[in-house]
Design a protein around this motif. Structure first.
Motif, mmCIF file in Angstrom:
data_model
loop_
_atom_site.group_PDB
_atom_site.id
_atom_site.type_symbol
_atom_site.label_atom_id
_atom_site.label_comp_id
_atom_site.label_asym_id
_atom_site.label_seq_id
_atom_site.Cartn_x
_atom_site.Cartn_y
_atom_site.Cartn_z
ATOM 1 N N ARG A 58 40.559 46.101 36.245
ATOM 2 C CA ARG A 58 40.228 45.065 35.254
ATOM 3 C C ARG A 58 39.526 45.707 34.042
ATOM 4 O O ARG A 58 39.809 45.361 32.903
ATOM 5 C CB ARG A 58 39.338 44.016 35.937
ATOM 6 C CG ARG A 58 38.667 43.036 35.022
ATOM 7 C CD ARG A 58 39.550 41.848 34.723
ATOM 8 N NE ARG A 58 38.840 40.923 33.836
ATOM 9 C CZ ARG A 58 39.435 40.107 33.009
ATOM 10 N NH1 ARG A 58 40.743 40.049 32.937
ATOM 11 N NH2 ARG A 58 38.730 39.307 32.238
ATOM 12 N N THR A 90 50.999 38.223 31.509
ATOM 13 C CA THR A 90 51.407 37.661 32.805
ATOM 14 C C THR A 90 52.418 36.537 32.620
ATOM 15 O O THR A 90 53.418 36.461 33.337
ATOM 16 C CB THR A 90 50.165 37.159 33.582
ATOM 17 O OG1 THR A 90 49.275 38.252 33.747
ATOM 18 C CG2 THR A 90 50.538 36.594 34.935
ATOM 19 N N ALA A 116 40.763 36.385 33.902
ATOM 20 C CA ALA A 116 41.013 36.921 35.254
ATOM 21 C C ALA A 116 41.429 35.779 36.190
ATOM 22 O O ALA A 116 42.371 35.919 36.986
ATOM 23 C CB ALA A 116 39.767 37.617 35.781
ATOM 24 N N GLY A 117 40.747 34.641 36.068
ATOM 25 C CA GLY A 117 41.067 33.481 36.903
ATOM 26 C C GLY A 117 42.441 32.923 36.554
ATOM 27 O O GLY A 117 43.216 32.531 37.439
ATOM 28 N N ALA A 133 45.136 35.191 37.983
ATOM 29 C CA ALA A 133 45.216 34.998 39.443
ATOM 30 C C ALA A 133 45.917 33.673 39.752
ATOM 31 O O ALA A 133 46.765 33.585 40.659
ATOM 32 C CB ALA A 133 43.822 35.033 40.051
ATOM 33 N N TYR A 134 45.597 32.632 38.990
ATOM 34 C CA TYR A 134 46.221 31.317 39.209
ATOM 35 C C TYR A 134 47.740 31.393 38.982
ATOM 36 O O TYR A 134 48.531 30.868 39.779
ATOM 37 C CB TYR A 134 45.589 30.280 38.260
ATOM 38 C CG TYR A 134 46.384 29.009 38.190
ATOM 39 C CD1 TYR A 134 46.293 28.058 39.215
ATOM 40 C CD2 TYR A 134 47.271 28.763 37.142
ATOM 41 C CE1 TYR A 134 47.060 26.907 39.186
ATOM 42 C CE2 TYR A 134 48.042 27.622 37.103
ATOM 43 C CZ TYR A 134 47.938 26.691 38.130
ATOM 44 O OH TYR A 134 48.704 25.559 38.105
ATOM 45 N N GLU A 151 49.709 34.016 39.110
ATOM 46 C CA GLU A 151 50.333 34.830 40.165
ATOM 47 C C GLU A 151 50.495 33.997 41.443
ATOM 48 O O GLU A 151 51.549 33.987 42.054
ATOM 49 C CB GLU A 151 49.473 36.072 40.462
ATOM 50 C CG GLU A 151 49.428 37.094 39.347
ATOM 51 C CD GLU A 151 50.699 37.957 39.275
ATOM 52 O OE1 GLU A 151 51.522 37.897 40.209
ATOM 53 O OE2 GLU A 151 50.856 38.674 38.273
ATOM 54 N N GLU A 152 49.429 33.316 41.821
ATOM 55 C CA GLU A 152 49.456 32.528 43.060
ATOM 56 C C GLU A 152 50.432 31.368 42.974
ATOM 57 O O GLU A 152 51.123 31.039 43.923
ATOM 58 C CB GLU A 152 48.070 31.932 43.296
ATOM 59 C CG GLU A 152 47.360 32.479 44.502
ATOM 60 C CD GLU A 152 45.902 32.090 44.450
ATOM 61 O OE1 GLU A 152 45.622 30.876 44.460
ATOM 62 O OE2 GLU A 152 45.062 33.012 44.374
#
Ligand SMILES: N[C@@H](CCC(=O)N[C@@H](CS)C(=O)NCC(=O)O)C(=O)O
Length: 244
Positions: free
Chosen positions: A5, A173, A221-222, A225-226, A228-229
Motif C-alpha cells: 500500500r 481497480t 483502500a476500503g 477491497a470492496y 475486489e470482493e
C-alpha cells in the motif's frame, strides 16, 4: 500501512507530480453539456490520461467505459462503433461527434466546454506526451490489463479528480475489473463541490456509490477491497488455497 500500500500511494503521488499536478484545479471552464459525455479509455494509457486531465480542468462529468487489454466488453463495443481498438475515444451526444486522437479530443473539449485556451500542461506537444508516459510508467502498467469480473447491473459512481493520488488507485481497480462508472470530477474550484459535500458529508475523494448494493464510501483502500470482493472473480490459486 503495509508495504504494498505504501508503494502504491508513493508511486501514485509521484505520478501526479510527474504531470505537475495537472487536473488538480478547475480552470477556463465554459458552457456545460446537457447530456453526459462518454469516454472509452483505460487507466494505464497516457493519451487517455491527457483527456481525463482535460475533463477535470473543465469540471466535466463523464461516463467512463473502461477498456483494459483483453477486456471482453467495451473494447469489442468500440471496435464495432469506431472501427478500431485505439484509446481514447470520446462520444459527445450533445454535438453528435465521436472520435479518436487525444490531441483532437483535448482541443475539442476546451473549444466546446472551455474558453478555447488549453493550459500549458496539455499544450506542450511531445513534452505533454512524454510526461504522461512517464507518469504512467511510475504506476507500472496498473489499470491496463483485465482481470475477470462480474458486470454490475447498474453503473457505479465515483467522485474523483485526475490529480488525486488516492482516486487513481480506485480508478485503476475499476478499469482492471472493467466496471463502467459515472465519473464526477471535483477538482479544486469545482462548482460541483458544494452538492457533493451536502450528499457525502465532507470534501474528500475518492468517494464511491454503488447503487447495486446501496454502499456509499470514502477511503481508497476500503473501496478497492470492496470492489475486489463484490466484483472480481476468485483467482484459481486463491480458490484452491481456500479449498485446501
Ligand atoms: N495518437 C493517439 C495515440 C493513441 C494510442 O496509441 N493509444 C494506445 C493506448 S495508450 C492504444 O490505443 N493501443 C491499443 C490497445 O491498447 O489495444 C492519441 O493521441 O490518441
Amino acid at each position: 500501512m503495509d508495504l504494498n500500500r505504501a508503494v502504491d500511494v508513493g508511486t501514485s503521488v509521484a505520478s501526479t507530480l510527474a504531470r505537475g499536478a495537472s487536473g488538480a484545479f478547475v480552470g477556463n471552464a465554459g458552457p456545460r453539456p446537457g447530456k453526459l459525455l462518454e469516454l472509452y479509455e483505460f487507466e494505464g494509457c497516457p493519451f487517455c490520461k491527457k483527456v481525463r486531465e482535460a475533463l477535470s480542468i473543465l469540471d466535466l462529468d463523464c461516463v467512463i467505459l473502461p477498456c483494459p487489454k483483453n477486456g471482453p466488453r467495451f473494447r469489442e463495443e468500440l471496435i464495432t462503433r469506431g472501427g478500431k481498438a485505439q484509446f481514447p475515444y470520446l462520444v459527445d451526444p450533445n454535438s453528435g461527434r465521436e472520435f479518436y486522437e487525444s490531441g483532437e479530443i483535448v482541443r475539442y473539449l476546451f473549444a466546446e466546454y472551455g474558453s478555447g485556451r488549453i493550459p500549458l500542461a496539455l499544450a506542450a506537444g511531445p513534452l505533454t506526451d512524454l510526461s504522461a508516459v512517464f507518469a504512467n510508467l511510475l504506476r507500472a502498467g496498473q489499470g491496463s490489463y483485465y482481470r475477470p469480473a462480474r458486470s454490475p447491473e447498474q453503473r457505479l459512481e465515483l467522485w474523483s479528480y485526475e490529480a488525486s493520488p488516492f482516486s487513481r488507485l480506485v480508478r485503476e481497480t475499476l478499469c482492471t475489473l472493467e466496471l463502467p462508472y459515472l465519473l464526477h470530477n471535483v477538482a479544486r474550484g469545482s462548482k460541483s463541490r458544494a452538492a457533493f459535500v451536502s450528499r457525502s458529508g465532507k470534501m474528500q475523494v475518492p468517494y464511491l456509490v454503488d447503487p447495486n448494493s446501496g454502499v456509499e464510501m470514502f477511503e481508497s483502500a476500503g473501496i478497492v477491497a470492496y470492489l475486489e470482493e463484490s466484483y472480481a472473480e476468485a483467482r484459481e490459486g486463491a480458490a484452491s488455497a481456500t479449498r485446501a
